[in-house]
Scaffold this active site. Structure first.
Site, PDB file in Angstrom:
ATOM      1  CB  THR A  13      -0.905   0.003   1.264  1.00  0.00           C
ATOM      2  OG1 THR A  13      -1.619  -1.226   1.294  1.00  0.00           O
ATOM      3  CG2 THR A  13      -1.874   1.156   1.251  1.00  0.00           C
ATOM      4  CB  VAL A  14       3.183   2.636   2.511  1.00  0.00           C
ATOM      5  CG1 VAL A  14       4.047   3.865   2.676  1.00  0.00           C
ATOM      6  CG2 VAL A  14       2.077   2.616   3.563  1.00  0.00           C
ATOM      7  CE  LYS A  45       8.703 -12.251   3.570  1.00  0.00           C
ATOM      8  NZ  LYS A  45       7.802 -12.150   4.732  1.00  0.00           N
ATOM      9  CD  GLU A 128       5.054  14.468   9.363  1.00  0.00           C
ATOM     10  OE1 GLU A 128       5.732  15.490   9.377  1.00  0.00           O
ATOM     11  OE2 GLU A 128       4.311  14.129  10.292  1.00  0.00           O
ATOM     12  N   GLY A 133      -0.008   8.866   9.832  1.00  0.00           N
ATOM     13  CA  GLY A 133      -0.083   8.845   8.366  1.00  0.00           C
ATOM     14  C   GLY A 133       0.103  10.193   7.707  1.00  0.00           C
ATOM     15  CG  ASP A 200      -0.786   1.236  15.151  1.00  0.00           C
ATOM     16  OD1 ASP A 200       0.163   0.981  14.387  1.00  0.00           O
ATOM     17  OD2 ASP A 200      -1.519   2.242  15.006  1.00  0.00           O
ATOM     18  CE  LYS A 204       0.189   4.751  14.007  1.00  0.00           C
ATOM     19  NZ  LYS A 204      -1.245   4.572  13.716  1.00  0.00           N
TER      20      LYS A 204
HETATM   21  N1  LIG Z   1      -0.935   1.040   5.167  1.00  0.00           N
HETATM   22  C1  LIG Z   1      -0.924   2.231   5.743  1.00  0.00           C
HETATM   23  O1  LIG Z   1      -1.844   3.035   5.559  1.00  0.00           O
HETATM   24  C2  LIG Z   1       0.230   2.645   6.620  1.00  0.00           C
HETATM   25  C3  LIG Z   1       0.224   3.914   7.211  1.00  0.00           C
HETATM   26  C4  LIG Z   1       1.330   4.329   7.956  1.00  0.00           C
HETATM   27  C5  LIG Z   1       2.423   3.479   8.103  1.00  0.00           C
HETATM   28  N2  LIG Z   1       2.380   2.239   7.533  1.00  0.00           N
HETATM   29  C6  LIG Z   1       3.567   1.373   7.687  1.00  0.00           C
HETATM   30  O2  LIG Z   1       4.178   1.263   6.413  1.00  0.00           O
HETATM   31  C7  LIG Z   1       4.762  -0.021   6.250  1.00  0.00           C
HETATM   32  C8  LIG Z   1       4.197  -0.673   4.995  1.00  0.00           C
HETATM   33  O3  LIG Z   1       2.804  -0.836   5.154  1.00  0.00           O
HETATM   34  P1  LIG Z   1       1.896  -1.375   3.958  1.00  0.00           P
HETATM   35  O4  LIG Z   1       0.506  -1.204   4.402  1.00  0.00           O
HETATM   36  O5  LIG Z   1       2.339  -0.772   2.674  1.00  0.00           O
HETATM   37  O6  LIG Z   1       2.282  -2.923   3.981  1.00  0.00           O
HETATM   38  P2  LIG Z   1       1.970  -4.008   2.859  1.00  0.00           P
HETATM   39  O7  LIG Z   1       0.897  -3.533   1.950  1.00  0.00           O
HETATM   40  O8  LIG Z   1       1.823  -5.305   3.556  1.00  0.00           O
HETATM   41  O9  LIG Z   1       3.323  -4.036   1.994  1.00  0.00           O
HETATM   42  C9  LIG Z   1       4.527  -4.481   2.532  1.00  0.00           C
HETATM   43  C10 LIG Z   1       5.558  -4.578   1.420  1.00  0.00           C
HETATM   44  O10 LIG Z   1       6.807  -4.910   2.002  1.00  0.00           O
HETATM   45  C11 LIG Z   1       7.380  -6.019   1.291  1.00  0.00           C
HETATM   46  N3  LIG Z   1       8.143  -6.800   2.256  1.00  0.00           N
HETATM   47  C12 LIG Z   1       7.723  -7.363   3.413  1.00  0.00           C
HETATM   48  N4  LIG Z   1       8.736  -7.983   4.041  1.00  0.00           N
HETATM   49  C13 LIG Z   1       9.817  -7.802   3.253  1.00  0.00           C
HETATM   50  C14 LIG Z   1      11.167  -8.220   3.320  1.00  0.00           C
HETATM   51  N5  LIG Z   1      11.632  -8.948   4.340  1.00  0.00           N
HETATM   52  N6  LIG Z   1      12.015  -7.850   2.324  1.00  0.00           N
HETATM   53  C15 LIG Z   1      11.565  -7.139   1.287  1.00  0.00           C
HETATM   54  N7  LIG Z   1      10.296  -6.725   1.148  1.00  0.00           N
HETATM   55  C16 LIG Z   1       9.444  -7.056   2.116  1.00  0.00           C
HETATM   56  C17 LIG Z   1       6.209  -6.796   0.726  1.00  0.00           C
HETATM   57  O11 LIG Z   1       6.659  -7.527  -0.404  1.00  0.00           O
HETATM   58  P3  LIG Z   1       5.660  -8.415  -1.297  1.00  0.00           P
HETATM   59  O12 LIG Z   1       4.830  -7.398  -2.051  1.00  0.00           O
HETATM   60  O13 LIG Z   1       6.537  -9.200  -2.184  1.00  0.00           O
HETATM   61  O14 LIG Z   1       4.844  -9.225  -0.341  1.00  0.00           O
HETATM   62  C18 LIG Z   1       5.256  -5.648   0.368  1.00  0.00           C
HETATM   63  O15 LIG Z   1       5.544  -5.136  -0.916  1.00  0.00           O
HETATM   64  C19 LIG Z   1       4.462  -0.782   7.541  1.00  0.00           C
HETATM   65  O16 LIG Z   1       5.567  -0.706   8.375  1.00  0.00           O
HETATM   66  C20 LIG Z   1       3.266  -0.045   8.128  1.00  0.00           C
HETATM   67  O17 LIG Z   1       3.201  -0.135   9.526  1.00  0.00           O
HETATM   68  C21 LIG Z   1       1.331   1.821   6.802  1.00  0.00           C
END
Ligand SMILES: NC(=O)c1ccc[n+]([C@@H]2O[C@H](COP(=O)([O-])OP(=O)(O)OC[C@H]3O[C@@H](n4cnc5c(N)ncnc54)[C@H](OP(=O)(O)O)[C@@H]3O)[C@@H](O)[C@H]2O)c1
Length: 330
Positions: A13-14, A45, A128, A133, A200, A204
Site C-alpha cells: 500500500t505505502v 519479498k 513523518e 499517516g 499500534d 506512535k
Molecule cells: N498502510 C498504511 O496506511 C500505513 C500507514 C502508515 C504506516 N504504515 C507502515 O508502512 C509499512 C508498509 O505498510 P503497507 O501497508 O504498505 O504494507 P503491505 O501492503 O503489507 O506491503 C509491505 C511490502 O513490504 C514487502 N516486504 C515485506 N517484508 C519484506 C522483506 N523482508 N524484504 C523485502 N520486502 C518485504 C512486501 O513484499 P511483497 O509485495 O513481495 O509481499 C510488500 O511489498 C508498515 O511498516 C506499516 O506499519 C502503513
C-alpha cells in the site's frame, strides 16, 4: 536537470503510494525543486507477484542490489516489522543514503539509534509517515520545538480503533461486527491485533515522545489498553450522559519532570477537542508552553495520505540541499 535516484523498500500500500505520487507529481517536483526524482530500484519479498507496471525501476528481492548501487541517494522504506527493516536502513545510512520510513514498529524501537547513526554519517532521516499517516505531526512538533517547549501530547493515533468505536456508538454494532466492517472497508490490517489492543497507538506515542521530549518512558511503565473489551452498551450508556469513548494515547511530564504516559479508552465530554473526531481520522493535541494548545486532524493511514507524507519528507530534504545529486543531461 539534476536527478535524484531513489529506491523503495516494500511495494505494498505505502510503497506503491510513494511511487505513484513521485510519478504523478514528477513535473511539479521538477519545477519546485529543480530535481527530477527517479526510482531505480524496488525491493519486494516476492518478485513473482503481479504488480502495477513501473518504468525505469527494477524489482529485486535482494537488498544488496540496492545497497551496492552507488547511484542511490535516498531510500524509502515501507516494509513491515522491526527486521530486516532496521538492518537495511542502518546499512543504507552507512552507504551515505538519506532514509525515509513509514515503519512505526521498527522506528518506535530503533528510531533513536537510526537518527544518531544518520547524524554521524551526515545524512537525513524522514519519519513523518510513521505517526498519524498524512497528518504532519512530526514536522509540526519539530517546528514548534525551535522556540517553544512541548508539555503534553494527547491523540487518537489509531484510525481503526476510532472507526470501530464510532460504529459501535452510532449503530450499536458489537465490537466484532464493527471490526469486520473496518476490515471490509480496508481500514484494518488482516491481523488487526495491534490496532485494537493499543500497541499500534503506543508505538506512535513513543515516536512522538522521543521527538518532543528527547526520551521515551520505560515501555513497561506505560499502561496500554485496547478497545477490544468494550461492548456497544458501554458506548450507548456513555452517550446518554453526553460522553464518548475515545482511544487516547497521552504523554506528559509530571511536576517532578518524569515522563508519564497512558494508552487506552477514556470517556470525554463535548468540550474536549477529541469529542467530535469520528471514523478513521486521527487527531493530535499538542500543548506547549508558549503556543498553548494546537489540534491537528486528518487521515492517519492509506496509500495516498501516507505516501504523500513520505514524499513531503523527500522534498524537505531536497530543500535543505542535503542531497548530492548525480548530474544527468535531459
Ligand atoms: N498502510 C498504511 O496506511 C500505513 C500507514 C502508515 C504506516 N504504515 C507502515 O508502512 C509499512 C508498509 O505498510 P503497507 O501497508 O504498505 O504494507 P503491505 O501492503 O503489507 O506491503 C509491505 C511490502 O513490504 C514487502 N516486504 C515485506 N517484508 C519484506 C522483506 N523482508 N524484504 C523485502 N520486502 C518485504 C512486501 O513484499 P511483497 O509485495 O513481495 O509481499 C510488500 O511489498 C508498515 O511498516 C506499516 O506499519 C502503513
Amino acid at each position: 536537470m539534476p536527478s535524484i535516484k531513489a529506491a523503495i523498500l516494500g511495494f505494498g500500500t505505502v510503497g506503491e503510494g510513494v511511487y505513484r505520487i513521485l510519478q504523478e507529481k514528477r513535473e511539479e517536483i521538477k519545477k519546485s525543486t529543480g530535481f527530477t526524482v527517479d526510482v531505480v530500484s524496488i525491493l519486494v519479498k516476492d518478485k513473482a507477484k503481479n504488480r502495477m507496471p513501473v518504468t525505469g525501476a527494477k524489482f529485486t528481492d535482494d537488498i544488496q542490489d540496492v545497497l551496492n548501487n552507488p547511484e542511490i541517494d535516498i531510500v524509502f522504506e515501507a516494509i513491515v516489522g522491526e527486521e530486516p527493516a532496521y538492518t537495511y536502513l542502518s546499512d543504507a545510512i552507512e552507504k551515505g543514503c538519506h532514509i525515509i520510513t513509514a515503519n512505526k514498529m521498527m522506528f518506535a524501537k530503533h528510531g533513536p539509534a537510526l537518527l544518531k547513526h544518520a547524524e554521524f554519517r551526515n545524512v537525513k532521516v524522514g519519519f513523518e509517515a510513521t505517526t498519524a499517516g498524512g497528518v504532519p505531526i512530526i514536522r509540526t512538533v519539530t517546528n514548534l520545538l525551535a522556540g517553544d517547549r512541548v508539555k503534553r501530547i494527547q491523540g487518537i493515533l489509531n484510525g481503526t480503533s476510532n472507526f470501530i468505536l464510532t460504529k459501535m456508538r452510532e449503530e450499536g454494532s458489537s465490537f466484532e461486527l464493527a471490526l469486520k466492517d473496518a476490515q471490509q472497508n480496508g481500514y484494518a490490517e488482516a491481523d488487526p491485533t495491534d490496532d485494537v489492543n493499543g500497541t499500534d497507538a503506543f508505538r506512535k506515542l513513543m515516536i512522538l515522545s522521543s521527538l518532543a521530549f528527547g526520551q521515551q518512558p520505560d515501555w513497561e511503565d506505560v499502561p496500554v489498553v485496547g478497545i477490544d473489551h468494550l461492548e456497544s452498551n458501554d458506548l450507548l450508556d456513555a452517550s446518554k450522559d453526553d460522553l464518548r469513548y475515545r482511544h487516547v494515547a497521552d504523554i506528559w511530564k509530571d511536576e517532578k519532570g518524569k515522563l508519564q504516559a497512558t494508552v487506552g479508552p477514556v470517556l470525554i465530554g463535548d468540550s474536549h477537542p477529541l469529542f467530535g473526531i469520528d471514523g478513521v481520522d486521527n487527531a493530535i493535541i499538542v500543548n506547549t508552553e508558549y503556543l498553548g494548545s494546537l489540534t491537528l486532524i486528518g487521515p492517519g493511514a492509506g496509500m495516498y495520505p501516507t505516501g504523500s507524507a513520505m514524499v513531503a519528507d523527500l522534498l524537505h530534504i531536497i530543500r535543505q540541499h542535503e542531497l548530492k545529486p548525480v548530474m544527468v543531461t535531459n
